[in-house]
Design an enzyme around this catalytic site. Structure first.
Site, PDB file in Angstrom:
ATOM      1  CG  ASP A   1      22.278 -44.174 -36.093  1.00 57.28           C
ATOM      2  OD1 ASP A   1      22.377 -45.326 -35.639  1.00 57.28           O
ATOM      3  OD2 ASP A   1      22.246 -43.154 -35.389  1.00 57.28           O
ATOM      4  CE  LYS A   2      16.757 -45.155 -44.598  1.00 54.72           C
ATOM      5  NZ  LYS A   2      15.278 -45.272 -44.649  1.00 54.72           N
TER       6      LYS A   2
END
Length: 348
Positions: free
Chosen positions: A153-154
Site C-alpha cells: 500500500d502507498k
C-alpha cells in the site's frame, strides 16, 4: 500555442494549432448545454474526457473559456484542443530516488518508503515506483507492469521484489501463488492483542464502500494472516501492541483488514479504524504503522533461498518511545534471517 487570455483562463501552453477540432454550432442548437453538444458532436471521446477538457480550459467558445453547463446561443465557433490523458503517461520514466537493497540480472529488491504509490492508477498517474523503476532500469519497459509482481500500500513501507526478466517474473509469480515467498511485517496496533493467533477470513471489496476491503466477504478470496505479539505498550490508559505478521496469502489491505476484524486496528490507519481509542489524537503519526521488514524467496536462476531484512524507517522508530517501547523490541536481523531459512527448509 497559448490560449486566449480571459478572466476565466490562466496561461497554459497547449498543442499546435493544426491539432484542434473546430465545430460550427448551428442556430437550431440554441439553449443547448455545451457538454451535451460536445458529446453529440464528438462521439469518439467519452463524456468524462470532454468534460475534463472543458474544465482544463482546452475548449474555446468564440475565443473564450467557459463552463460545461454553458448554454449556447447558436452560431458559435468552438475549438477543442484534445489533451493527452494522464494514463497515457503512466508508463513514462521519472527520476525518483529508489532504495535498491539488491540487484542482479534476474531481480531487484526495493525498500519502499511510505508515501510512494507502487503502480499508476486513477489519482496517481505519475510519481510512482513503476515510473522510478523505468528511469533506473529502462529494460523493464519490456515486461508487464515493469516487472512488478506484488504491491505494498502507498503508506506501507518495506521490502518488495521486482523481476528483471520475463523468466524471473513468471517464476516469482508462481512462488507467490504457491505461497512460498516469505514476507514478515511489523504492525503496531491498538488493543491488548493476544500472544499469537491466525486469522482465516476471506477478503473482498466492501459492498457499501468500494474504496475499502472487508473481512468475511462472501464474494472475497480466501486469506490467512499469522501473527505473534512482540511486546505491549500504553498510551495513557489505552493498550497498544507490536505484532509480527506473516502472510500466507497476499490480498489487498489484508493485514489491515484482518487485524481490524479482530478489534486491533493499525495505529495511524486512516481507513480501517472503527475502534480507534481517543488516545489516537495524542500521537504524531499519520499513516498505518506497517512495515514489511523481511523477505525471502527462491532465486529464479541461482536455485537457492535468498533473504533480505530492513529496519523500519525513521517515523516508526520515532513512534516507539511514544508507545512506551524501545528499539530493543524490534527483530534482530541475524535471528530473523536464520528463522526464515529454517522455515523454508521445513516447508520443502
Amino acid at each position: 500555442m497559448a490560449l486566449p487570455q480571459t478572466p476565466e483562463s490562466n496561461p497554459i501552453d497547449y498543442i499546435d494549432d493544426e491539432d484542434f477540432i473546430s465545430l460550427d454550432i448551428p442556430l437550431e442548437m440554441a439553449d443547448e448545454r455545451l457538454d451535451k453538444v460536445l458529446a453529440g458532436s464528438l462521439p469518439d471521446y467519452s463524456r468524462n474526457r470532454l468534460k475534463a477538457w472543458v474544465e482544463a480550459g482546452a475548449v474555446i467558445v468564440d475565443g473564450k473559456v467557459t463552463k460545461a453547463r454553458y448554454l449556447l446561443r447558436g452560431g458559435e465557433n468552438i475549438k477543442v484542443f484534445p489533451q493527452a490523458m494522464p494514463e497515457q503517461f503512466a508508463f513514462s520514466s521519472e527520476d525518483i530516488p529508489l532504495d535498491v537493497v539488491y540487484e542482479d540480472a534476474d531481480l531487484i529488491v526495493i525498500n519502499k518508503p511510505p508515501g510512494l504509490v507502487v503502480h499508476p492508477a486513477a489519482g496517481n498517474w505519475s510519481g510512482t515506483l513503476l515510473n522510478g523503476l523505468l528511469f533506473r532500469f529502462p529494460e523493464l519497459k519490456m515486461l508487464p507492469r515493469a516487472g512488478i509482481v506484488h504491491r505494498l500500500d502507498k503508506d506501507t513501507s518495506g521490502l518488495m521484489v521486482v523481476a528483471r526478466t520475463s523468466h524471473a517474473q513468471t517464476l516469482l509469480v508462481r512462488q507467490l501463488q504457491d505461497r512460498t515467498v516469505g514476507r514478515r511485517y511489523l504492525a503496531f496496533v491498538w488493543g491488548d492483542a493476544p500472544s499469537q493467533g491466525k486469522v482465516l477470513a476471506s477478503v473482498g471489496r466492501d459492498q457499501r464502500d468500494r474504496l475499502k476491503m472487508t473481512a468475511g466477504s462472501p464474494q472475497g478470496k480466501p486469506a490467512a494472516t499469522l501473527f505473534r505479539r512482540l511486546t505491549r505498550g500504553l498510551i495513557g490508559a489505552s493498550p497498544v501492541a507490536l505484532l509480527e505478521c506473516r502472510l500466507e496469502t497476499g490480498r489487498t489491505h489484508q493485514i489491515r483488514v484482518h487485524l481490524e476484524s479482530l478489534g486491533f486496528p493499525l495505529i495511524g490507519d486512516p481507513v480501517y479504524r472503527k475502534k480507534t481509542p481517543g488516545a489516537a489524537k495524542n500521537l504524531e503519526f499519520h499513516r498505518q504503522a506497517l512495515h514489511a521488514y523481511a523477505l525471502s524467496l527462491q532465486h529464479p536462476s541461482k536455485n537457492g533461498l535468498m533473504t533480505w531484512f530492513r529496519v523500519p524507517p525513521q517515523d516508526i522508530l520515532d513512534l516507539l518511545p511514544q508507545l512506551g517501547m524501545s528499539e530493543e523490541v524490534l527483530p534482530n536481523e541475524a535471528t530473523v534471517l536464520a528463522s526464515m531459512q529454517n522455515e523454508s527448509q521445513t516447508c520443502t
